[in-house]
Design a protein around this motif. Structure first.
Motif, mmCIF file in Angstrom:
data_model
loop_
_atom_site.group_PDB
_atom_site.id
_atom_site.type_symbol
_atom_site.label_atom_id
_atom_site.label_comp_id
_atom_site.label_asym_id
_atom_site.label_seq_id
_atom_site.Cartn_x
_atom_site.Cartn_y
_atom_site.Cartn_z
ATOM 1 N N ARG A 303 0.847 -1.200 0.000
ATOM 2 C CA ARG A 303 0.000 0.000 0.000
ATOM 3 C C ARG A 303 0.879 1.247 0.000
ATOM 4 N N ALA A 304 0.313 2.336 -0.578
ATOM 5 C CA ALA A 304 0.994 3.641 -0.614
ATOM 6 C C ALA A 304 -0.072 4.724 -0.691
ATOM 7 N N THR A 305 0.226 5.929 -0.127
ATOM 8 C CA THR A 305 -0.723 7.054 -0.114
ATOM 9 C C THR A 305 -0.102 8.227 -0.849
ATOM 10 N N TYR A 306 -0.910 8.868 -1.767
ATOM 11 C CA TYR A 306 -0.471 10.008 -2.581
ATOM 12 C C TYR A 306 -1.334 11.235 -2.255
ATOM 13 N N VAL A 307 -0.767 12.394 -2.579
ATOM 14 C CA VAL A 307 -1.477 13.668 -2.482
ATOM 15 C C VAL A 307 -1.372 14.375 -3.817
ATOM 16 N N ASP A 308 -2.413 15.094 -4.213
ATOM 17 C CA ASP A 308 -2.368 15.768 -5.515
ATOM 18 C C ASP A 308 -1.541 17.036 -5.431
ATOM 19 N N ALA A 309 -1.363 17.725 -6.601
ATOM 20 C CA ALA A 309 -0.514 18.922 -6.655
ATOM 21 C C ALA A 309 -1.106 20.073 -5.853
ATOM 22 N N THR A 310 -2.418 20.138 -5.655
ATOM 23 C CA THR A 310 -3.068 21.224 -4.907
ATOM 24 C C THR A 310 -3.212 20.904 -3.423
ATOM 25 N N HIS A 311 -2.805 19.713 -3.035
ATOM 26 C CA HIS A 311 -2.903 19.229 -1.657
ATOM 27 C C HIS A 311 -4.355 19.294 -1.148
ATOM 28 N N SER A 312 -5.247 19.035 -2.059
ATOM 29 C CA SER A 312 -6.665 19.065 -1.670
ATOM 30 C C SER A 312 -7.291 17.680 -1.631
ATOM 31 N N SER A 313 -6.612 16.664 -2.171
ATOM 32 C CA SER A 313 -7.157 15.309 -2.168
ATOM 33 C C SER A 313 -6.074 14.316 -1.803
ATOM 34 N N LEU A 314 -6.488 13.210 -1.136
ATOM 35 C CA LEU A 314 -5.585 12.120 -0.749
ATOM 36 C C LEU A 314 -6.093 10.838 -1.408
ATOM 37 N N ILE A 315 -5.137 9.994 -1.848
ATOM 38 C CA ILE A 315 -5.478 8.747 -2.530
ATOM 39 C C ILE A 315 -4.587 7.634 -1.967
ATOM 40 N N THR A 316 -5.206 6.519 -1.517
ATOM 41 C CA THR A 316 -4.488 5.319 -1.081
ATOM 42 C C THR A 316 -4.645 4.251 -2.146
ATOM 43 N N LEU A 347 -18.473 -2.527 0.496
ATOM 44 C CA LEU A 347 -17.240 -3.226 0.109
ATOM 45 C C LEU A 347 -16.129 -2.237 -0.261
ATOM 46 N N MET A 348 -16.190 -1.009 0.272
ATOM 47 C CA MET A 348 -15.120 -0.028 0.015
ATOM 48 C C MET A 348 -13.865 -0.431 0.801
ATOM 49 N N PRO A 349 -12.675 -0.271 0.164
ATOM 50 C CA PRO A 349 -11.426 -0.560 0.888
ATOM 51 C C PRO A 349 -11.140 0.535 1.922
ATOM 52 N N LEU A 350 -10.253 0.228 2.872
ATOM 53 C CA LEU A 350 -9.848 1.176 3.899
ATOM 54 C C LEU A 350 -8.630 1.962 3.442
ATOM 55 N N PRO A 351 -8.533 3.296 3.815
ATOM 56 C CA PRO A 351 -7.342 4.082 3.455
ATOM 57 C C PRO A 351 -6.175 3.776 4.395
ATOM 58 N N TYR A 352 -4.947 4.169 3.912
ATOM 59 C CA TYR A 352 -3.745 4.052 4.756
ATOM 60 C C TYR A 352 -3.376 5.462 5.172
ATOM 61 N N ALA A 353 -3.455 5.750 6.512
ATOM 62 C CA ALA A 353 -3.256 7.103 7.046
ATOM 63 C C ALA A 353 -2.225 7.063 8.164
#
Length: 447
Positions: A303-316, A347-353
């Protein structure tokens, strides 16, 4: 005055020998050209010199009677002037005061001159000269058959036989009969068989060409085998080991650039802020999702977590390596597609925080959009879940498939959270396929 010649004894004057009798003619069955070898007679002997003058002891005979013996001398009968004739067919006895004579040679045959060149002795003695003269050749001083200069000629019987010139006729085969065609002359062995150097050079040339051709063919086959894609079974088997044989920066790049993948074709850029240690799947899913994926098995979870260029959204983004076979992956994919399990909210997956990162407040309530992919060419299950970076809660989450449709007006659709989840999931799935040896075509690119 008297001379010694007047008192010479008449008995000392040799008489003239008679002519030998004529030999009979040769028989008709004999070859008249054949003659008996005889010694060539030498020069006639000179008459004896007159005896030395001497003074007779007796009285001098009277003059005018030279032939009268002195008185008191016994009478000597006169010597015959010719020997008695020998019986026919016999030779006369030789006289002691004269060298023996050879029988006369037979007369030459009629029609041929009685010349010395017709004798056998002449031909034997001069055969080499006659042969050379007939061939138009002049012998030198060292020519065989010629007497050396300064030596007397030897008799014909003692002279070595001259070497006859070799025949120019082709050799006859063994057992050949007259009238049969002669065999063609054989070529020498050197002309019929190539030399050892020629054979060695030809062998080296063939060996060199074979080695060069083999190397070229091997290189061509190796290049082709390296460029050719693996078989589906080989790719699926390799996919089981991708999680530990591929660097993490390859599977989850630090920065991912998406060209034209945002809402309205906008470009997107994501930066990795956290990577979870590889682990199992015990606490990574909600109980319902864990139960739905249980049939595939869980070998490893990344697993890995990303942030967009505007730092407004997080994606795992997560990737589960399954332990099942291609048939099990195909069955699970069919189940998710036919029963629409990927779009169910429960059935949504859990985020990595992880704590201490911008994703520290990313929890279950902040999940806005998600996607789940069951791959069939590699044993991998890829998922992605997105939410707002400010920690706001989302009451109506929407699947990425619905949020990316044209005309969608929901918060996840307008904020681009559906595009974030979908595009990062596509990029990670492509990285796993590439690591397994399968070709992959994506619209995303990374620096």
């Amino acid at each position: 005055m008297s001379t010694d010649a007047e008192f010479a004894d008449a008995r000392h004057v040799p008489p003239i020998p008679p002519r030998p009798p004529r030999q009979p003619a040769p028989a008709a069955d004999q070859d008249p050209r054949t003659a008996v070898l005889r010694r060539v007679p030498g020069a006639p002997a000179a008459p004896p010199a007159p005896r030395a003058a001497h003074t007779p002891t007796g009285p001098t005979p009277p003059a005018g009677r030279p032939g009268t013996p002195p008185p008191g001398t016994p009478a000597v009968p006169p010597r015959p002037t010719a020997p008695p004739p020998a019986p026919p067919g016999t030779q006369p006895p030789p006289r002691p005061d004269r060298a023996p004579t050879s029988p006369a040679a037979p007369p030459p045959p009629a029609g041929r001159p009685a010349a010395f060149r017709d004798t056998a002795a002449f031909h034997l003695a001069h055969s080499q000269e006659l042969w050379n003269a007939a061939r138009g050749r002049t012998d030198g001083p060292d020519t065989p058959g010629r007497e050396p200069a300064g030596e007397p000629p030897r008799p014909a019987a003692d002279r070595p036989a001259p070497p006859w010139p070799g025949s120019h006729l082709p050799p006859q085969r063994a057992g050949a009969r007259p009238g049969m065609p002669a065999a063609p002359p054989r070529r020498p062995a050197s002309a019929r068989r190539p030399g050892a150097r020629v054979l060695a050079a030809a062998a080296c040339l063939v060996l060199g060409i074979g080695l060069i051709g083999g190397a070229a063919a091997g290189s061509w086959l190796t290049d082709d085998s390296a460029d050719a894609p693996p078989s589906p079974q080989e790719a699926f088997t390799t996919g089981h080991d991708v999680w530990h044989s591929t660097p993490v920066d390859t599977l989850f790049p630090r920065t991912v650039n998406g060209l034209g993948v945002g809402p309205g074709g906008a470009d997107r850029t994501w930066t990795r802020i956290a990577v979870a240690p590889d682990s199992g799947c015990a606490d990574a899913y909600d109980p319902r999702l864990a139960q739905a994926l249980a049939t595939a098995g869980c070998a490893r979870l990344l697993r890995a977590t990303y942030v967009d260029a505007t730092h407004s959204s997080l994606i795992t983004v997560g990737a589960q390596t399954a332990s099942t076979d291609p048939a099990g992956m195909m069955a699970l994919n069919t189940r998710f597609s036919t029963k629409n399990l990927a779009n169910r909210t429960d059935l949504m997956p859990l985020p990595y925080a992880p704590k201490g990162t911008p994703a520290e407040g990313f929890g279950r309530a902040q999940r806005a959009s998600w996607t789940v992919r069951v791959l069939t060419d590699v044993p991998v299950i890829v998922y992605a879940v997105s939410g707002f970076a400010d920690g706001r809660a989302v009451t109506e989450p929407q699947p990425a498939e619905a949020a990316t449709r044209s005309g969608a007006t929901t918060a996840p659709a307008e904020s681009g959270l559906g595009h974030d989840a979908k595009d990062l999931a596509d990029r990670v799935a492509a990285d796993f396929r590439t690591a397994a040896g399968l070709p992959s075509q994506t619209t995303e690119s990374s620096p």
